[in-house]
Write a protein that holds these residues in place. Structure first.
Motif, PDB file in Angstrom:
ATOM      1  N   PRO A  56     138.197 -23.954 -33.545  1.00 27.43           N
ATOM      2  CA  PRO A  56     137.285 -23.466 -32.497  1.00 27.43           C
ATOM      3  C   PRO A  56     136.679 -24.659 -31.763  1.00 27.43           C
ATOM      4  N   ASP A  57     136.530 -24.541 -30.458  1.00 23.33           N
ATOM      5  CA  ASP A  57     135.909 -25.607 -29.681  1.00 23.33           C
ATOM      6  C   ASP A  57     134.430 -25.698 -30.092  1.00 23.33           C
ATOM      7  N   PRO A  58     133.934 -26.904 -30.398  1.00 19.95           N
ATOM      8  CA  PRO A  58     132.562 -27.015 -30.903  1.00 19.95           C
ATOM      9  C   PRO A  58     131.505 -26.469 -29.945  1.00 19.95           C
ATOM     10  N   TYR A  73     140.696 -32.057 -43.257  1.00 12.65           N
ATOM     11  CA  TYR A  73     139.311 -32.544 -43.361  1.00 12.65           C
ATOM     12  C   TYR A  73     138.871 -32.747 -44.816  1.00 12.65           C
ATOM     13  N   GLU A  74     138.026 -33.755 -45.009  1.00 16.65           N
ATOM     14  CA  GLU A  74     137.448 -34.065 -46.316  1.00 16.65           C
ATOM     15  C   GLU A  74     136.724 -32.867 -46.889  1.00 16.65           C
ATOM     16  N   GLU A  75     136.036 -32.132 -46.031  1.00 13.22           N
ATOM     17  CA  GLU A  75     135.111 -31.096 -46.492  1.00 13.22           C
ATOM     18  C   GLU A  75     135.825 -29.952 -47.215  1.00 13.22           C
ATOM     19  N   GLY A  76     137.129 -29.824 -47.040  1.00  7.37           N
ATOM     20  CA  GLY A  76     137.852 -28.789 -47.779  1.00  7.37           C
ATOM     21  C   GLY A  76     139.034 -28.266 -47.000  1.00  7.37           C
ATOM     22  N   PHE A  77     139.797 -27.393 -47.628  1.00  8.39           N
ATOM     23  CA  PHE A  77     140.937 -26.762 -46.973  1.00  8.39           C
ATOM     24  C   PHE A  77     140.447 -25.726 -45.981  1.00  8.39           C
ATOM     25  N   LEU A  78     140.972 -25.734 -44.805  1.00  2.00           N
ATOM     26  CA  LEU A  78     140.606 -24.745 -43.796  1.00  2.00           C
ATOM     27  C   LEU A  78     141.885 -24.070 -43.344  1.00  2.00           C
ATOM     28  N   CYS A  79     141.859 -22.756 -43.200  1.00  3.93           N
ATOM     29  CA  CYS A  79     143.038 -22.075 -42.664  1.00  3.93           C
ATOM     30  C   CYS A  79     143.061 -22.350 -41.153  1.00  3.93           C
ATOM     31  N   ILE A  80     144.188 -22.853 -40.679  1.00  2.00           N
ATOM     32  CA  ILE A  80     144.263 -23.236 -39.252  1.00  2.00           C
ATOM     33  C   ILE A  80     144.881 -22.137 -38.400  1.00  2.00           C
ATOM     34  N   HIS A  81     145.142 -20.981 -38.991  1.00  2.00           N
ATOM     35  CA  HIS A  81     145.806 -19.896 -38.259  1.00  2.00           C
ATOM     36  C   HIS A  81     144.746 -18.997 -37.633  1.00  2.00           C
ATOM     37  N   SER A  82     144.640 -19.051 -36.346  1.00  2.72           N
ATOM     38  CA  SER A  82     143.502 -18.425 -35.661  1.00  2.72           C
ATOM     39  C   SER A  82     143.498 -16.907 -35.763  1.00  2.72           C
ATOM     40  N   THR A  83     144.625 -16.330 -36.188  1.00  4.12           N
ATOM     41  CA  THR A  83     144.654 -14.868 -36.319  1.00  4.12           C
ATOM     42  C   THR A  83     144.214 -14.428 -37.729  1.00  4.12           C
ATOM     43  N   CYS A  84     143.975 -15.384 -38.603  1.00  7.54           N
ATOM     44  CA  CYS A  84     143.586 -15.060 -39.985  1.00  7.54           C
ATOM     45  C   CYS A  84     142.064 -14.869 -40.061  1.00  7.54           C
ATOM     46  N   GLN A  85     141.623 -13.966 -40.930  1.00 11.90           N
ATOM     47  CA  GLN A  85     140.173 -13.739 -41.068  1.00 11.90           C
ATOM     48  C   GLN A  85     139.463 -14.957 -41.636  1.00 11.90           C
ATOM     49  N   GLN A  86     140.224 -15.786 -42.329  1.00  8.19           N
ATOM     50  CA  GLN A  86     139.628 -16.976 -42.941  1.00  8.19           C
ATOM     51  C   GLN A  86     139.735 -18.206 -42.031  1.00  8.19           C
ATOM     52  N   LEU A 146     134.970 -22.140 -44.596  1.00  9.11           N
ATOM     53  CA  LEU A 146     134.863 -22.839 -45.872  1.00  9.11           C
ATOM     54  C   LEU A 146     134.011 -21.956 -46.763  1.00  9.11           C
ATOM     55  N   ASP A 147     134.542 -21.536 -47.860  1.00  7.67           N
ATOM     56  CA  ASP A 147     133.839 -20.613 -48.767  1.00  7.67           C
ATOM     57  C   ASP A 147     133.303 -19.401 -48.003  1.00  7.67           C
ATOM     58  N   GLY A 148     134.110 -18.866 -47.155  1.00 10.67           N
ATOM     59  CA  GLY A 148     133.731 -17.652 -46.430  1.00 10.67           C
ATOM     60  C   GLY A 148     132.793 -17.874 -45.254  1.00 10.67           C
ATOM     61  N   GLN A 149     132.287 -19.080 -45.069  1.00 12.61           N
ATOM     62  CA  GLN A 149     131.361 -19.360 -43.965  1.00 12.61           C
ATOM     63  C   GLN A 149     132.067 -20.200 -42.898  1.00 12.61           C
ATOM     64  N   SER A 150     131.698 -19.977 -41.639  1.00 15.06           N
ATOM     65  CA  SER A 150     132.282 -20.811 -40.575  1.00 15.06           C
ATOM     66  C   SER A 150     131.984 -22.279 -40.844  1.00 15.06           C
ATOM     67  N   ALA A 151     133.002 -23.093 -40.730  1.00 14.64           N
ATOM     68  CA  ALA A 151     132.821 -24.523 -41.029  1.00 14.64           C
ATOM     69  C   ALA A 151     132.051 -25.203 -39.905  1.00 14.64           C
ATOM     70  N   ALA A 152     131.388 -26.276 -40.271  1.00 17.52           N
ATOM     71  CA  ALA A 152     130.667 -27.058 -39.256  1.00 17.52           C
ATOM     72  C   ALA A 152     131.694 -27.716 -38.340  1.00 17.52           C
ATOM     73  N   HIS A 153     131.212 -28.367 -37.276  1.00 17.47           N
ATOM     74  CA  HIS A 153     132.159 -29.010 -36.359  1.00 17.47           C
ATOM     75  C   HIS A 153     132.249 -30.511 -36.545  1.00 17.47           C
ATOM     76  N   ASN A 154     131.290 -31.075 -37.304  1.00 24.46           N
ATOM     77  CA  ASN A 154     131.320 -32.532 -37.476  1.00 24.46           C
ATOM     78  C   ASN A 154     132.018 -32.902 -38.786  1.00 24.46           C
ATOM     79  N   LEU A 155     133.232 -32.406 -38.956  1.00 22.70           N
ATOM     80  CA  LEU A 155     133.970 -32.671 -40.197  1.00 22.70           C
ATOM     81  C   LEU A 155     134.631 -34.048 -40.133  1.00 22.70           C
ATOM     82  N   HIS A 156     135.074 -34.520 -41.314  1.00 22.35           N
ATOM     83  CA  HIS A 156     135.677 -35.863 -41.390  1.00 22.35           C
ATOM     84  C   HIS A 156     137.136 -35.741 -41.802  1.00 22.35           C
TER      85      HIS A 156
END
Ligand SMILES: O=C(O)CCC(=O)C(=O)O
Ligand SMILES: [Fe+2]
Length: 574
Positions: A83-85, A141-154, A158-168
């Motif tokens: 997602p665009d920040p 990203y360091e912060e964890g695995f993120l599903c990159i498929h935009s059609t997926c609910q996940q 990260l842990d069910g919450q939208s991830a921040a945008h300042n990831l590393h």
């Protein structure tokens, strides 16, 4: 960005946020968007891609010496969506890896990967399957695995919450290097050899071939150098290479081989919707066609002579003299929103100064080449006969068109110009189109009762004429420049001259002329020293690509049909 890896997004649809300098997406990017499709094709089919960087790039590791610079050949190793920040819209991102890892990167500072550094052993980028969509994603990203498929609910959670945008980015993601796949070829050197170009080309083409007027990479300094001079390429570093003409073209060599020279009355190419009255008058040696555009507008007069008469009038000799390498022809500078560029054709203005969108020098008529002085006399004599009350021209703009050169739709409606404009064509045939001037709604009132405004917007020519060697095209009436536009859409051959006469009132024209853009900045050398580094081999390519393609963010059906129906309107207003 370092000397070997660039992580970036692209694909358009961004705009400035309010008045800040930040840009944000104004819509989702879709896999079917042309810019996205191009990038994904490059990734999927492993096409190398040249990276060009502007001087304002905020992540550049060193200060960039030029407005734009060529970095190197890269391949896309990963593509994903995020997602665009700022706006939350879906955007595609890409990881680019330099193809020639063993070469030192000129833009990297000491100590950075890509600069004289023996590179670390290749590391693999981990991939994992999403428990919800069962599609693989790379660990970015360091912060964890993120599903990159935009059609997926996940998606992007990260842990069910939208991830921040300042990831590393993970070290693996930054450090991984991929083997260059077998058969992966860089299509050409970054700087094509000028000698190859000049020697390999068929000299019979006489150097009017497109290769001889497009830009080169200066062999002395690496700068991109446009061909602006008639004689050849002249670089700001002092390097020059003459081109000249191996062949002096004759009118018969330049003639369209599949069409006979004029015999009998011409058939005008007219989109006859408005029944433009056409009068044809011929006496065997000369045919005059008049396109009557209405009393408040004017008449386009096309004069064609037989070959014999052209010879008698000295047209062949004029064509020959216009090929003198010493003529001060130049390609004029045009300042556009995207920077400085050059007109396609070479121009030589003589007599009164003539300012239009192009910044150009003017030679006084008494100092003008003899060929131009002869053309001026001929134009004044011929036009004087056909347009009673014609005021003698005091300016001639000579244009030389080499292969593939053209002139886009425009009007000769600068302040201070007389109502008659006449041009003599020499050499290869060309097609001149006339269309209604867009945005000039008074057209409706002025002439052609029932004029459909869509025909004005469409940009389609209402009639066009083929200008052959020796033809004269007169636009008689200021209204033609006011309500119509003309263009030189196609030159059918290697070499053509158009010498256009005008009357220009120096005082009013000068006072109203437009300001011109700056001269090009001094350019500096780009060199790319070599160094020894190790190139990783044998490492597996990412495997999530297939998942990514089968699960891509595509334009919803409803939106697709809306876009289709919007196409004609969009092109009509452009
Ligand atoms: O090349 C031509 O015949 C057209 C030139 C022209 O339109 C111009 O000089 O304004
Ligand atoms: Fe013109």
């Amino acid at each position: 960005m370092d000397g070997q890896i660039i992580i970036s997004h692209c694909g358009g649809k961004s705009a400035e946020v309010d008045d800040s300098n930040e840009r944000a997406l104004i819509d989702d990017q879709f896999k079917d968007d042309n810019p996205v499709r191009c990038m994904l094709n490059n990734w999927q089919y492993k096409q190398p891609i040249v990276m060009i960087m502007g001087s304002k790039c905020p992540t550049s590791p060193t200060k960039m010496p030029h407005r734009y610079q060529v970095l190197d050949w890269f391949m896309i190793t990963h593509a994903w969506t995020e997602p665009d920040p700022f706006s939350g819209h879906v955007r595609f991102k890409y990881r680019f890896e330099k193809v020639g890892l063993q070469e030192s990167s000129w833009w990297a500072p000491q100590g950075m990967p890509g600069k004289n550094e023996e590179y670390l052993p290749a590391v693999a980028i981990e991939e994992r399957e999403c428990a919800t969509c069962n599609k693989k994603s790379p660990r970015i990203y360091e912060e964890g695995f993120l599903c990159i498929h935009s059609t997926c609910q996940q998606f992007w959670k990260l842990d069910g919450q939208s991830a921040a945008h300042n990831l590393h980015y993970t070290q693996q993601f930054l450090r991984a290097r991929h083997p260059v796949p077998p058969n992966y070829v860089v299509p050409s050197p970054l700087a094509p050899s000028i000698d190859g170009l000049l020697l390999d080309r068929n000299a019979e083409l006489g150097n009017a071939h497109r290769d001889f007027w497009k830009g080169i990479v200066c062999p002395a300094c690496g700068n991109c150098c446009a061909r602006t001079s008639w004689k050849g390429w002249v670089c700001t570093c002092g390097y020059s290479r003459e081109v000249g003409f191996h062949v002096t073209y004759t009118a018969s060599q330049l003639r369209e081989p599949h069409r006979d020279r004029y015999v009998g009355a011409p058939i005008p190419a007219i989109n006859n919707r408005y029944n433009i009255p056409v009068k044809v008058e011929t006496n065997g040696a000369t045919t005059i066609v008049r396109y009557d555009l209405g009393p408040a507008v004017g008449t386009v007069i096309h004069v064609q002579n037989s070959d014999e008469l052209n010879k008698k009038l000295g047209m062949d000799e004029l064509l020959q003299r216009y090929q003198d390498p010493e003529l001060p022809f130049k390609r004029g500078q045009v300042t556009t929103m995207c920077g400085t560029s050059y007109t396609r054709n070479f121009a030589l203005n003589c007599g009164a100064a003539y300012h239009y969108v192009v910044d150009q020098d003017t030679v006084k008529m008494e100092d003008a080449p003899v060929v131009v002085q002869n053309v001026l006399s001929m134009l004044n004599e011929q036009v004087g006969k056909l347009c009673p009350g014609h005021r003698d021209f005091n300016e001639v703009l000579s244009l030389a068109y080499l292969e593939d050169m053209r002139m886009n739709y425009h009007t000769d409606d600068e302040v201070g110009l007389g109502p008659v404009v006449a041009s003599l064509s020499l050499g290869a045939p060309a097609r001149m189109g006339f269309r209604f001037r867009a945005g000039w709604k008074q057209n409706k009132l002025c002439h052609f009762p029932g004029l459909d405004v869509d025909d004005v917007k469409s940009g389609i020519p209402q009639f066009s004429v083929t200008l052959n060697h020796g033809d004269l095209l007169i636009m008689d009436g200021a209204g033609i420049q006011r309500y119509w536009e003309h263009s030189l859409t196609r030159v059918e051959g290697l070499f053509r001259i158009a010498a256009t006469g005008r009357y220009i009132d120096p005082d009013t024209h000068e006072a109203a002329s437009r300001p011109f853009g700056p001269t090009p900045a001094q350019r500096m050398a780009i060199t790319s020293p070599k160094s020894e580094t190790t190139v990783p081999t044998g490492e597996a390519q990412s495997t999530y690509m297939e998942d990514f393609f089968t699960h891509l963010h595509s334009i919803p059906k409803k939106e697709k049909s809306r876009r289709k129906s919007a196409v004609p309107t969009a092109s009509a207003t452009s």
